[in-house]
Enzyme design. Structure first.
Site: not given
Ligand code: F6P
Length: 340
Positions: A109, A133, A175, A177, A264
């Site tokens: 996004n 997400d 996860m 978000h 991820r």
């Molecule tokens: O947008 C992908 C995501 O893994 C979300 O699910 C999670 O809230 C966020 O990124 C975590 O972000 P960062 O990599 O900045 O810790």
């Protein structure tokens, strides 16, 4: 034509497949030159580039992460300057100096919003949606989601057996978000008894009641899948908050697991490899047709595009009326709202 490609925001499986889809189509089908930009929009600020030729693009289809690196740099953040120069201006300058005819932005996004803003200031931009997400507005699916769903489902499957052995309640945080897609789908795929989503206001007493009822009905254990984005008082982690309250309200032995970044990492699923490749190839078709300011999207089975101006800044959340939620409720899955 000379095109640039960058990957921004949180990484996910399938990004390299998309880079390869863009690169190979651009080079082999259209004879374009492809420049990789390092670390998202930061690379266009710091002028960090790499030539993407066929050799660099070989062997990356199955690789997790992104060969270009990523960052959460948002050049349009207020007072965001580099060496006293406004970052969007600097990006435009470097885009022109590089001689780019178009820029492909692979991201979620935040990235699509930045892409829309760069398009407004005159750059030829194409967006490709990615994120575990699955919350990018304007497309039915983002790549990365299917791979993360496999990982989360496999993890929850494993928690079933240990929960059964110890007669415990297992709370698993996934996860997503602000969106509950990953929790809803992994919860349903792994037979979750309770699924908590940010989009559905839940009452923890309802959840406790449902779990007690299962225990009274001689169910040896229960699986509670919670989205990281559910509302908790004092900003506590979702899993910790839910598990502590369940312990307190039911007296049942409860454990929590936060799946975290495992969701991820690693190689993309076959579906994500194919989707990312289709997205990458279509992004180049759009460039060849000079249809800039668009984001590649999946609608039903068709890869198409939507205007970046319509996408930027919007979230695609799970509607409470989603058919899967309705089916789940009929099968006794508790979303913490209805009494069971
Ligand atoms: O947008 C992908 C995501 O893994 C979300 O699910 C999670 O809230 C966020 O990124 C975590 O972000 P960062 O990599 O900045 O810790």
């Amino acid at each position: 034509m000379r095109i640039g490609i960058l990957t921004a925001g949180g990484d996910c499986p399938g990004i390299n497949a998309a880079i390869r889809g863009v690169g190979k189509t651009a080079i082999l089908e259209y004879g374009m030159e492809v420049i990789g930009i390092s670390s998202g929009f930061l690379g266009l600020i710091n002028e960090e580039y790499v030539q993407l030729d066929e050799n660099v693009l070989s062997g990356i289809l199955t690789l997790g992460g992104t060969i270009l690196g990523t960052s959460r740099e948002n050049p349009f953040k207020k007072n965001n300057t580099f060496n006293a120069i406004d970052k969007p201006k600097l990006i435009k300058k470097h885009y022109q100096e590089l001689g780019l005819d178009a820029l492909v932005c692979i991201g979620g996004n935040g990235t699509q919003r930045t892409a829309a803003q760069l398009s407004e200031v005159g750059l030829n931009v194409i967006g490709i949606p990615k994120t575990i997400d699955n919350d990018v507005y304007g497309t039915d699916v983002t790549f990365g989601f299917d791979s993360a769903l496999w990982i989360a489902t496999e993890a929850i499957d494993r928690l079933h057996t240990t929960a059964n052995s110890h007669k415990r309640i297992m709370v698993i945080e996934v996860m997503g978000h602000h969106a509950g897609w990953l929790a809803l789908y992994s919860g349903m795929a792994s037979g979750g008894d309770v699924i908590l989503l940010p989009e559905i206001n839940f009452d923890i007493h309802m959840v406790a009641r449902c779990l007690k009822k299962r225990a009274i009905n001689k169910k040896p254990y229960s699986i509670v899948v919670v989205a990281e984005g559910i509302a908790t008082p004092k900003g506590e982690s979702a899993a910790r908050y839910v598990a502590n309250n369940i312990k307190e309200l039911t007296g049942l032995e409860t454990r929590e697991t936060i799946l975290g970044y495992i969701q991820r990492g690693g190689s993309p699923s076959p579906m994500d490899r194919v989707l990312a490749t289709r997205y990458g190839a279509y992004a180049v078709e759009l460039i060849a047709m000079k249809r800039f300011g668009e984001m590649v999207a999946l609608k039903g089975d068709a890869v198409t595009s939507v205007s970046l101006a319509d996408v930027g800044g919007k979230l695609r959340l799970v509607p409470e009326t989603h058919p899967l939620i309705e089916k789940a409720r009929r099968m006794g899955v508790c979303f913490g709202k209805e009494s069971c």
